[in-house]
Design an enzyme around this catalytic site. Structure first.
Site, short mmCIF file in Angstrom:
data_model
loop_
_atom_site.label_atom_id
_atom_site.label_comp_id
_atom_site.label_asym_id
_atom_site.label_seq_id
_atom_site.Cartn_x
_atom_site.Cartn_y
_atom_site.Cartn_z
CG ASP A 59 5.29 -4.25 -0.38
OD1 ASP A 59 5.67 -5.43 -0.27
OD2 ASP A 59 6.03 -3.27 -0.24
CE LYS A 81 7.10 -6.83 4.71
NZ LYS A 81 8.12 -5.83 4.67
CG MET A 198 5.00 1.79 9.52
SD MET A 198 6.47 0.75 9.42
CE MET A 198 7.77 1.98 9.40
N1 SAH Z 1 8.21 3.24 1.86
C1 SAH Z 1 6.96 3.83 2.25
C2 SAH Z 1 6.70 3.69 3.72
C3 SAH Z 1 6.53 2.26 4.15
S1 SAH Z 1 6.12 2.11 5.84
C4 SAH Z 1 6.93 5.29 1.81
O1 SAH Z 1 7.95 5.85 1.43
O2 SAH Z 1 5.84 5.89 1.82
C5 SAH Z 1 4.34 2.10 5.77
C6 SAH Z 1 3.79 3.36 6.38
O3 SAH Z 1 3.79 4.40 5.41
C7 SAH Z 1 2.35 3.28 6.82
O4 SAH Z 1 2.24 2.69 8.11
C8 SAH Z 1 1.95 4.73 6.85
O5 SAH Z 1 2.42 5.37 7.99
C9 SAH Z 1 2.71 5.26 5.67
N2 SAH Z 1 1.87 5.32 4.47
C10 SAH Z 1 1.98 4.59 3.35
N3 SAH Z 1 1.05 4.95 2.45
C11 SAH Z 1 0.34 5.95 3.01
C12 SAH Z 1 -0.74 6.75 2.59
N4 SAH Z 1 -1.29 6.60 1.38
N5 SAH Z 1 -1.23 7.70 3.42
C13 SAH Z 1 -0.70 7.88 4.65
N6 SAH Z 1 0.34 7.14 5.10
C14 SAH Z 1 0.86 6.19 4.31
#
Ligand code: SAH
Length: 533
Positions: A59, A81, A198
């Site tokens: 990703d 994405k 998100m």
């Molecule tokens: N599967 C992922 C989430 C995917 S959805 C997980 O478990 O973390 C993507 C969302 O995850 C982003 O829009 C944000 O809200 C959050 N996210 C991912 N990486 C992040 C980070 N380093 N810091 C803060 N939010 C994060």
């Protein structure tokens, strides 16, 4: 590493999209959680599978350090994405995954590397369903989800029992019709912590929804942006004001919104913000294959670390030739970790094995070289207290008998003369073999880095040898030498860097730990009058 980059449509015929397709010839697929951002927050199993995979589909938010763990011959496919824009539609990703599994074939491994945990949003479940339907064997390697990791790095324990007995993870992503599918009444009734993923674009709507459902406007809230990275940012507020505050400071995705009383702990528990190098930027100039330890140590103190290798080390033919004459010597001297690697490589490539060293006593210039030997189960017989050539020479003179010992020095071409001079003065017979050479790395144009260095974006540049300083000066001739602090490993390096005009500080000992310590003293938050000369 074959990187197919961003993939658009246009693939071969659908090989396995419907149930019942025979998939005996398919590779195993692993849905692997990459963790929240910091590359070392991946799991051990995730890292192992990544290092074995034939193909990796990844990703957008996956760090290049993690991709660096892939096999050199692995096929890397970016299905990233962008916020709101699915650059490869989910169905296409599912199809691609199955196609790759069949293409790699039985016995192979396809890794689908996903941010955080594969099943916490991120649509890992849909990918698993597609694989199950196509009878393709798969496994899931959970990951550290940003839903808990970003708050943890920002000082928010999501279920601290003094404040909350539940934590609900909610998507703030709009449905296709533009609305949010959130039951605010139910969320408010939990009285627990709410974590929205998100939700950057929809934050005003989310907060208004919670307020309308009866949540208090002064309920603590926080946004954690780019959690677990050096550019992590925490924004504190209340449910009534956090959306406006986040907008005012320009919060961007990825970020989590946390709502609940636990957020009040953040100012007290934000350990990451308190690290001494937090907010600093450091450039590491070591060769990439030896930079990892230094990079990790600096990052561990909170620095944003970037790498630009200024030298390369390569073995010379004399290294292998020397092996046949080892029996003429009684002592072997190694002066760098690369020397140890080079020695082991030439032994591995030839007809002999480690026993060819059995009769030798071995000296190492310092703790890192001794540790490199120890990794091969060889204990150095002598390591000087001060890690330099003069002390090594003096110590060897004490331990050798000029009448019967012969010393082999296995080291870089054009090394300093302190060591051979000490032996020569004492009449100890020796041979100085130029086993490898250090060359300035070919300068790849790095205009952006040059501009950022010149603009003072880097607080420090680390030099671990005189040659890294010279390589850096050659790569960045137009950067004012006083635009940063040069943190030098050892006095020899400092002299070389000072001669180039850099403002230098020097590590107290010739070790990586000492270099990091000196960096903290020079540019860390308790900056004293240590600015260098
Ligand atoms: N599967 C992922 C989430 C995917 S959805 C997980 O478990 O973390 C993507 C969302 O995850 C982003 O829009 C944000 O809200 C959050 N996210 C991912 N990486 C992040 C980070 N380093 N810091 C803060 N939010 C994060």
């Amino acid at each position: 590493m074959g990187d197919r980059g961003q993939l658009a449509g246009g693939h071969m015929d659908d090989p396995a999209t419907s149930r019942g397709v025979r998939a005996e010839g398919a590779a195993r697929v692993a849905l692997v959680g990459a963790g929240p951002g910091a590359p070392d927050l991946i799991t051990v199993r995730g890292r192992e599978l990544l290092a074995r995979a034939n193909t990796v589909l990844y990703d957008r938010l996956i760090s290049h350090e993690l991709l660096g763990l892939c096999r050199p011959d692995a096929t890397l496919i970016n299905v990233g994405k962008h916020a709101g824009v699915h650059s490869v539609p989910q169905q296409e990703i599912n199809r691609l995954l199955m196609e790759e599994a069949l293409c790699v074939g039985a016995g192979g491994l396809v890794v689908r590397l996903k941010g955080g945990d594969p099943y916490v949003f991120g649509r890992g479940g849909e990918e698993a369903s597609a694989l199950a339907a196509a009878d393709i064997p798969f496994e899931v390697v959970p990951g550290v989800s940003s839903a808990v990791a970003a708050p943890a790095w920002a000082g928010i324990p999501v279920t601290d029992r003094r404040f909350a007995s539940s934590c609900t993870v909610v998507t703030g992503h709009r449905r296709a019709d533009g609305t949010l599918d959130i039951d605010y009444d139910a969320l408010v009734r939990t009285r627990g912590t709410l974590v929205f993923l998100m939700g950057v674009a929809t934050m005003p709507q989310i907060c208004a929804g919670l307020l309308a459902a009866g949540a208090a406007a002064d309920l603590p809230a926080a946004v954690v942006e780019r959690g677990t990275s050096a550019s992590q940012r925490r924004i504190d507020g209340t449910l009534g004001g956090i959306a406006e505050r986040a907008r005012a400071v320009g919060v961007e995705s990825p970020a989590v919104l946390v709502v609940g009383a636990v957020c009040a702990l953040a100012p007290e528990l934000d350990w990451y913000d308190r690290l001494p190098l937090r907010g600093t930027r450091v450039l590491v100039t070591r060769p990439a294959d030896r930079a990892a330890g230094l990079v990790r140590a600096l990052a561990g103190e909170g620095a944003a670390v970037e790498e630009f290798p200024c030298i390369e080390t390569r073995p010379l033919p004399s290294a292998a030739k020397m092996l046949g004459r080892l029996r003429n010597f009684t002592w072997l001297v190694l002066t760098s970790t690369f020397g140890v690697r080079c020695l082991m490589d030439v032994i591995a490539a030839g007809p002999l094995d480690l026993r060819c060293l059995g009769h030798l006593r071995i000296a190492a210039i310092g703790s890192a070289t001794a540790a490199a030997l120890a990794a091969h189960r060889i204990t150095a017989d002598y390591v000087p207290e001060v890690y330099d050539g003069a002390h090594l020479g003096a110590g060897l003179v004490e331990r050798t008998d000029a009448a019967c010992d012969r010393v082999l020095i296995f080291r870089a071409r054009d090394s300093l003369t302190d060591l051979p001079e000490a032996l020569e003065r004492a009449g100890v017979p020796f041979e100085d073999v130029a086993a490898y050479e250090t060359v300035l790395a070919p300068v790849s144009p790095a205009p952006d880095l040059a501009r950022r260095l010149a603009a003072g974006e880097f607080d420090a540049v680390t030099f671990t040898s005189a040659s890294t300083a010279r390589g850096f000066a050659r790569a960045f001739p137009d950067v004012a030498p006083r635009a940063f602090t040069a943190v030098c490993l050892g006095e020899t390096t400092r002299r070389a860097a000072a001669a180039l005009g850099y403002r230098c500080v020097v590590s107290h000992a010739a070790t990586i730990e000492s270099l990091v310590e000196r960096t903290v003293e020079a540019i860390g938050r308790e900056r004293g009058a240590q600015g260098g000369d």
